[in-house]
Design a protein around this motif. Structure first.
Motif, mmCIF file in Angstrom:
data_model
loop_
_atom_site.group_PDB
_atom_site.id
_atom_site.type_symbol
_atom_site.label_atom_id
_atom_site.label_comp_id
_atom_site.label_asym_id
_atom_site.label_seq_id
_atom_site.Cartn_x
_atom_site.Cartn_y
_atom_site.Cartn_z
ATOM 1 N N THR A 29 -8.832 27.938 37.703
ATOM 2 C CA THR A 29 -7.663 28.951 37.292
ATOM 3 C C THR A 29 -7.329 28.836 35.772
ATOM 4 O O THR A 29 -6.720 29.765 35.445
ATOM 5 C CB THR A 29 -6.466 28.561 38.323
ATOM 6 O OG1 THR A 29 -5.884 27.312 37.844
ATOM 7 C CG2 THR A 29 -6.537 28.576 39.646
ATOM 8 N N ILE A 30 -7.816 27.980 35.135
ATOM 9 C CA ILE A 30 -7.488 27.800 33.732
ATOM 10 C C ILE A 30 -8.858 27.971 32.935
ATOM 11 O O ILE A 30 -8.816 27.847 31.813
ATOM 12 C CB ILE A 30 -6.917 26.679 33.428
ATOM 13 C CG1 ILE A 30 -7.886 25.310 33.929
ATOM 14 C CG2 ILE A 30 -5.602 26.590 34.190
ATOM 15 C CD1 ILE A 30 -7.207 24.059 33.410
ATOM 16 N N THR A 31 -10.027 28.472 33.581
ATOM 17 C CA THR A 31 -11.113 28.821 32.965
ATOM 18 C C THR A 31 -11.205 30.217 32.608
ATOM 19 O O THR A 31 -11.331 31.122 33.586
ATOM 20 C CB THR A 31 -12.379 28.354 33.804
ATOM 21 O OG1 THR A 31 -12.166 26.996 34.354
ATOM 22 C CG2 THR A 31 -13.486 28.668 33.143
ATOM 23 N N ASN A 32 -11.112 30.694 31.250
ATOM 24 C CA ASN A 32 -10.954 32.055 30.820
ATOM 25 C C ASN A 32 -12.457 32.327 30.049
ATOM 26 O O ASN A 32 -13.421 32.377 30.593
ATOM 27 C CB ASN A 32 -9.714 32.475 30.336
ATOM 28 C CG ASN A 32 -9.577 33.808 30.276
ATOM 29 O OD1 ASN A 32 -10.328 34.550 29.911
ATOM 30 N ND2 ASN A 32 -8.253 34.294 30.676
ATOM 31 N N THR A 33 -12.316 32.493 28.975
ATOM 32 C CA THR A 33 -13.241 32.677 27.943
ATOM 33 C C THR A 33 -14.276 31.511 27.888
ATOM 34 O O THR A 33 -13.726 30.304 28.063
ATOM 35 C CB THR A 33 -13.015 32.985 26.523
ATOM 36 O OG1 THR A 33 -12.155 33.962 26.594
ATOM 37 C CG2 THR A 33 -14.089 33.081 25.524
ATOM 38 N N MET A 34 -15.442 31.666 27.706
ATOM 39 C CA MET A 34 -16.499 30.496 27.598
ATOM 40 C C MET A 34 -17.277 30.721 26.286
ATOM 41 O O MET A 34 -17.663 32.020 26.100
ATOM 42 C CB MET A 34 -17.407 30.177 28.871
ATOM 43 C CG MET A 34 -16.434 29.757 30.130
ATOM 44 S SD MET A 34 -17.506 29.173 31.440
ATOM 45 C CE MET A 34 -18.349 27.621 31.034
ATOM 46 N N GLY A 35 -17.458 29.847 25.510
ATOM 47 C CA GLY A 35 -18.227 29.903 24.476
ATOM 48 C C GLY A 35 -19.224 28.924 23.900
ATOM 49 O O GLY A 35 -19.219 27.918 24.663
ATOM 50 N N ALA A 50 -19.541 34.125 22.445
ATOM 51 C CA ALA A 50 -18.638 33.879 23.532
ATOM 52 C C ALA A 50 -18.723 35.132 24.695
ATOM 53 O O ALA A 50 -19.377 36.107 24.197
ATOM 54 C CB ALA A 50 -17.246 33.868 22.891
ATOM 55 N N VAL A 51 -18.109 34.635 25.674
ATOM 56 C CA VAL A 51 -18.154 35.688 26.693
ATOM 57 C C VAL A 51 -16.805 35.675 27.503
ATOM 58 O O VAL A 51 -16.296 34.556 27.652
ATOM 59 C CB VAL A 51 -19.427 35.325 27.865
ATOM 60 C CG1 VAL A 51 -19.291 34.071 28.425
ATOM 61 C CG2 VAL A 51 -19.552 36.468 28.638
ATOM 62 N N ALA A 97 -17.979 25.235 25.522
ATOM 63 C CA ALA A 97 -16.444 25.269 25.569
ATOM 64 C C ALA A 97 -15.906 26.395 26.353
ATOM 65 O O ALA A 97 -16.333 27.206 26.814
ATOM 66 C CB ALA A 97 -15.971 25.372 24.031
ATOM 67 N N VAL A 98 -14.546 25.636 26.950
ATOM 68 C CA VAL A 98 -14.028 26.657 27.526
ATOM 69 C C VAL A 98 -12.551 26.955 27.122
ATOM 70 O O VAL A 98 -11.979 25.815 26.728
ATOM 71 C CB VAL A 98 -13.694 26.045 29.225
ATOM 72 C CG1 VAL A 98 -12.916 26.980 30.067
ATOM 73 C CG2 VAL A 98 -15.157 25.799 29.878
ATOM 74 N N ASP A 107 -12.723 32.283 15.981
ATOM 75 C CA ASP A 107 -11.858 31.204 15.592
ATOM 76 C C ASP A 107 -10.641 30.779 16.910
ATOM 77 O O ASP A 107 -9.725 30.249 16.535
ATOM 78 C CB ASP A 107 -10.748 31.087 14.226
ATOM 79 C CG ASP A 107 -10.212 32.513 14.394
ATOM 80 O OD1 ASP A 107 -9.367 32.795 13.373
ATOM 81 O OD2 ASP A 107 -10.538 33.377 15.466
ATOM 82 N N CYS A 108 -11.083 31.150 17.985
ATOM 83 C CA CYS A 108 -10.101 31.066 19.028
ATOM 84 C C CYS A 108 -10.040 29.455 19.319
ATOM 85 O O CYS A 108 -11.047 28.734 19.093
ATOM 86 C CB CYS A 108 -10.730 31.723 20.246
ATOM 87 S SG CYS A 108 -10.656 33.585 20.156
ATOM 88 N N GLN A 109 -8.825 29.084 20.130
ATOM 89 C CA GLN A 109 -8.674 27.684 20.358
ATOM 90 C C GLN A 109 -9.505 27.575 21.733
ATOM 91 O O GLN A 109 -9.206 28.461 22.539
ATOM 92 C CB GLN A 109 -7.289 27.448 20.436
ATOM 93 C CG GLN A 109 -7.126 26.090 21.008
ATOM 94 C CD GLN A 109 -5.756 25.620 21.323
ATOM 95 O OE1 GLN A 109 -4.575 26.147 20.541
ATOM 96 N NE2 GLN A 109 -5.188 24.940 22.044
ATOM 97 N N TYR A 110 -10.151 26.512 21.769
ATOM 98 C CA TYR A 110 -10.938 26.194 23.030
ATOM 99 C C TYR A 110 -10.137 24.693 23.563
ATOM 100 O O TYR A 110 -10.052 23.962 22.850
ATOM 101 C CB TYR A 110 -12.376 26.029 22.775
ATOM 102 C CG TYR A 110 -13.172 27.341 22.931
ATOM 103 C CD1 TYR A 110 -13.212 27.945 21.557
ATOM 104 C CD2 TYR A 110 -13.879 27.905 23.817
ATOM 105 C CE1 TYR A 110 -13.798 29.377 21.567
ATOM 106 C CE2 TYR A 110 -14.390 29.178 23.865
ATOM 107 C CZ TYR A 110 -14.349 30.000 22.776
ATOM 108 O OH TYR A 110 -15.070 31.135 22.624
#
Length: 123
Positions: A29-35, A50-51, A97-98, A107-110
């Motif tokens: 439920t807290i897995t969104n963008t992956m990079g 990233a996807v 990273a997730v 520069d998104c926070q992972y």
């Protein structure tokens, strides 16, 4: 909490291909963008690709555009990085990273990181 595990690294020659895999487990439920990120010896960590959660949207660093492809098939907690036409400059430790948020900017926070897998490209 989310656990992230990468696999698929290795030693290849320039021009070869390699596919990295990343599996996230624990709390979907807290897995969104992956990079994917990478870090060469003596250098800082840099964004690779990233996807989005559904797999429809992707972003790439300029240095890998046209050579690398990130994908996220039916299992939303799994992501692949297909690397073609590899160069010695692609050598480094590759990290998956997730992110909890939907964000494809470099520069998104992972929030969760794997231990990394070594990719070495010889000339």
């Amino acid at each position: 909490q989310v656990q992230v595990v990468e696999s698929g690294g290795g030693l290849v020659q320039a021009g070869d291909s390699l596919r990295l895999s990343c599996a996230a487990s624990g709390n979907p439920t807290i897995t969104n963008t992956m990079g994917w990120f990478r870090q060469a010896l003596g250098k800082g960590r840099e964004f690779v690709a990233a996807v989005s959660w559904g797999g429809a949207r992707t972003t790439y660093a300029d240095s890998v555009k046209g050579r690398f492809t990130i994908s996220r098939p039916n299992a939303k907690d799994t992501v692949f990085l297909q690397m073609n036409s590899l160069k010695p400059d692609d050598t480094g430790v590759y990290y998956c990273a997730v992110a909890r948020r939907s964000c494809l900017e470099p520069d998104c926070q992972y929030d969760f990181w794997g231990q990394g897998t070594q990719v070495t490209v010889s000339s």
